[in-house]
Write a protein that holds these residues in place. Structure first.
Motif, PDB file in Angstrom:
ATOM      1  N   UNK A 118       0.830  -1.210   0.000  1.00 49.18           N
ATOM      2  CA  UNK A 118       0.000   0.000   0.000  1.00 49.18           C
ATOM      3  C   UNK A 118       0.865   1.262   0.000  1.00 49.18           C
ATOM      4  N   UNK A 119       2.157   1.095  -0.232  1.00 48.10           N
ATOM      5  CA  UNK A 119       3.069   2.244  -0.180  1.00 48.10           C
ATOM      6  C   UNK A 119       3.578   2.597  -1.575  1.00 48.10           C
ATOM      7  N   UNK A 120       3.758   3.882  -1.815  1.00 48.23           N
ATOM      8  CA  UNK A 120       4.216   4.349  -3.125  1.00 48.23           C
ATOM      9  C   UNK A 120       5.700   4.087  -3.319  1.00 48.23           C
ATOM     10  N   UNK A 121       6.430   3.913  -2.216  1.00 48.72           N
ATOM     11  CA  UNK A 121       7.880   3.676  -2.311  1.00 48.72           C
ATOM     12  C   UNK A 121       8.364   2.947  -1.057  1.00 48.72           C
ATOM     13  N   UNK A 122       9.421   2.159  -1.246  1.00 51.31           N
ATOM     14  CA  UNK A 122      10.095   1.514  -0.115  1.00 51.31           C
ATOM     15  C   UNK A 122      11.564   1.933  -0.109  1.00 51.31           C
ATOM     16  N   UNK A 123      12.044   2.315   1.081  1.00 49.87           N
ATOM     17  CA  UNK A 123      13.466   2.641   1.258  1.00 49.87           C
ATOM     18  C   UNK A 123      14.005   1.681   2.304  1.00 49.87           C
ATOM     19  N   UNK A 124      15.091   0.985   1.989  1.00 47.11           N
ATOM     20  CA  UNK A 124      15.651   0.043   2.966  1.00 47.11           C
ATOM     21  C   UNK A 124      17.175   0.040   2.904  1.00 47.11           C
ATOM     22  N   UNK A 125      17.763  -0.355   4.044  1.00 45.14           N
ATOM     23  CA  UNK A 125      19.208  -0.546   4.073  1.00 45.14           C
ATOM     24  C   UNK A 125      20.017   0.741   4.164  1.00 45.14           C
ATOM     25  N   UNK A 126      19.375   1.842   4.523  1.00 40.30           N
ATOM     26  CA  UNK A 126      20.075   3.130   4.613  1.00 40.30           C
ATOM     27  C   UNK A 126      20.232   3.575   6.065  1.00 40.30           C
ATOM     28  N   UNK A 127      19.967   2.667   7.011  1.00 42.92           N
ATOM     29  CA  UNK A 127      20.007   3.062   8.418  1.00 42.92           C
ATOM     30  C   UNK A 127      18.878   4.056   8.712  1.00 42.92           C
ATOM     31  N   UNK A 128      19.029   4.832   9.800  1.00 38.47           N
ATOM     32  CA  UNK A 128      17.956   5.777  10.137  1.00 38.47           C
ATOM     33  C   UNK A 128      17.883   6.924   9.125  1.00 38.47           C
ATOM     34  N   UNK A 129      18.953   7.104   8.344  1.00 33.78           N
ATOM     35  CA  UNK A 129      18.944   8.088   7.256  1.00 33.78           C
ATOM     36  C   UNK A 129      17.786   7.809   6.284  1.00 33.78           C
ATOM     37  N   UNK A 130      17.348   6.553   6.226  1.00 31.20           N
ATOM     38  CA  UNK A 130      16.223   6.191   5.351  1.00 31.20           C
ATOM     39  C   UNK A 130      14.965   6.988   5.664  1.00 31.20           C
ATOM     40  N   UNK A 131      14.796   7.386   6.934  1.00 33.59           N
ATOM     41  CA  UNK A 131      13.608   8.182   7.296  1.00 33.59           C
ATOM     42  C   UNK A 131      13.677   9.558   6.629  1.00 33.59           C
ATOM     43  N   UNK A 132      14.898  10.144   6.625  1.00 31.40           N
ATOM     44  CA  UNK A 132      15.064  11.450   5.977  1.00 31.40           C
ATOM     45  C   UNK A 132      14.772  11.329   4.480  1.00 31.40           C
ATOM     46  N   UNK A 133      15.319  10.289   3.866  1.00 32.21           N
ATOM     47  CA  UNK A 133      15.089  10.076   2.432  1.00 32.21           C
ATOM     48  C   UNK A 133      13.605   9.858   2.155  1.00 32.21           C
ATOM     49  N   UNK A 134      12.951   9.112   3.035  1.00 34.65           N
ATOM     50  CA  UNK A 134      11.524   8.844   2.865  1.00 34.65           C
ATOM     51  C   UNK A 134      10.683  10.108   2.972  1.00 34.65           C
ATOM     52  N   UNK A 135      11.014  10.955   3.952  1.00 39.27           N
ATOM     53  CA  UNK A 135      10.269  12.214   4.145  1.00 39.27           C
ATOM     54  C   UNK A 135      10.441  13.111   2.922  1.00 39.27           C
ATOM     55  N   UNK A 136      11.690  13.226   2.446  1.00 37.35           N
ATOM     56  CA  UNK A 136      11.957  14.102   1.281  1.00 37.35           C
ATOM     57  C   UNK A 136      11.235  13.574   0.042  1.00 37.35           C
ATOM     58  N   UNK A 137      11.295  12.260  -0.159  1.00 40.75           N
ATOM     59  CA  UNK A 137      10.628  11.681  -1.332  1.00 40.75           C
ATOM     60  C   UNK A 137       9.119  11.912  -1.239  1.00 40.75           C
ATOM     61  N   UNK A 138       8.563  11.681  -0.046  1.00 39.23           N
ATOM     62  CA  UNK A 138       7.105  11.804   0.113  1.00 39.23           C
ATOM     63  C   UNK A 138       6.639  13.246  -0.084  1.00 39.23           C
ATOM     64  N   UNK A 139       7.447  14.188   0.371  1.00 42.60           N
ATOM     65  CA  UNK A 139       7.096  15.601   0.171  1.00 42.60           C
ATOM     66  C   UNK A 139       6.957  15.892  -1.335  1.00 42.60           C
ATOM     67  N   UNK A 140       7.946  15.454  -2.114  1.00 43.32           N
ATOM     68  CA  UNK A 140       7.894  15.663  -3.563  1.00 43.32           C
ATOM     69  C   UNK A 140       6.711  14.959  -4.193  1.00 43.32           C
ATOM     70  N   UNK A 141       6.430  13.767  -3.706  1.00 44.71           N
ATOM     71  CA  UNK A 141       5.317  12.979  -4.249  1.00 44.71           C
ATOM     72  C   UNK A 141       3.977  13.667  -3.973  1.00 44.71           C
ATOM     73  N   UNK A 142       3.790  14.130  -2.739  1.00 42.02           N
ATOM     74  CA  UNK A 142       2.527  14.786  -2.367  1.00 42.02           C
ATOM     75  C   UNK A 142       2.371  16.106  -3.132  1.00 42.02           C
ATOM     76  N   UNK A 143       3.467  16.849  -3.260  1.00 38.38           N
ATOM     77  CA  UNK A 143       3.419  18.106  -4.026  1.00 38.38           C
ATOM     78  C   UNK A 143       3.010  17.819  -5.467  1.00 38.38           C
ATOM     79  N   UNK A 144       3.542  16.731  -6.030  1.00 35.58           N
ATOM     80  CA  UNK A 144       3.189  16.340  -7.392  1.00 35.58           C
ATOM     81  C   UNK A 144       1.715  15.998  -7.531  1.00 35.58           C
TER      82      UNK A 144
END
Ligand code: CA2
Length: 147
Positions: A118-144
Motif C-alpha cells: 500500500x506504499x508508493x515507495x520503499x526505502x531500505x538498508x540506509x540506516x535511520x537516514x532512510x527516514x530522511x530520504x523517505x520524508x523528502x521523497x514523500x514531500x515531492x510525491x505529495x506536491x506532485x
C-alpha cells in the motif's frame, strides 16, 4: 503539509543490540532526525511508536483527513500484518515504507512486505537516514499529486 511517522514493535529499542544490523543510534536519535528533517522542510510531523498491531491500525485510521502523508516502518508487522495493509489502503493517504536494515539480504521470513503493497515507495538498508530520504521523497510525491 502534515506527515505522520509510524514505527512498529521494538524500534524503540534501537541502539541497544544488533548494531551490525540496525546501527548504533538509538530511538531518540531517530526522532531527532525526523523532527529536524521535517522542520527544515516546513512539514508538521507527529511521531508514533507502538508495539501493538491494533494501536497502529487505530493510528492509521485516525490519520484519515488529518495528514498528507505517512512514513511507516511497521517493523516485524511488515511481514505478517494484513490489518496494517488494509488500514493503509482504507485511508488511502500517500505512504512510504522505510526499513533501517536491508531486509532483502536477510531471512526468508522477512522477504514479504504486506504494508509495502500500500506504499508508493520503499526505502531500505540506509540506516535511520532512510527516514530522511523517505520524508523528502514523500514531500515531492505529495506536491506532485497536489499539482
Ligand atoms: O529494518 C527494519 O527497519 C525492520 O523493520 C526492523 C524490525 C524487523 O523485524 C524488520 O524485519 C526490519 C526490527 C525492529 C527493531 O528490532 C530490534 C532488534 C534488536 C535490537 C533492537 C531493536
Amino acid at each position: 503539509m502534515k506527515f505522520l511517522i509510524i514505527n512498529g514493535p521494538n524500534i524503540n529499542m534501537l541502539g541497544l543490540r544488533e548494531p551490525g544490523i540496525y546501527g548504533s543510534q538509538n530511538y531518540a536519535a531517530l526522532e531527532s532526525l525526523v523532527r529536524e528533517t521535517c522542520a527544515a522542510e516546513g512539514i508538521e510531523a507527529e511521531i508514533f511508536q507502538s508495539n501493538h498491531e491494533g494501536a497502529i491500525v487505530d493510528k492509521i485510521q485516525q490519520a484519515y483527513g488529518h495528514y498528507h502523508g505517512i512514513v511507516i516502518n511497521p517493523a516485524a508487522y511488515t511481514h505478517t500484518s494484513i490489518a496494517i495493509l488494509d488500514s493503509l489502503k482504507a485511508v488511502a493517504i500517500p505512504a512510504v515504507e522505510v526499513h533501517i536494515s536491508d531486509v532483502r539480504q536477510r531471512e526468508g521470513f522477512r522477504q514479504v512486505s504486506y504494508a509495502g503493497q500500500a506504499c508508493a515507495k520503499t526505502i531500505m538498508g540506509q540506516g535511520i537516514e532512510g527516514y530522511r530520504l523517505g520524508i523528502l521523497w514523500l514531500k515531492g510525491y505529495v506536491e506532485g499529486l497536489e499539482g
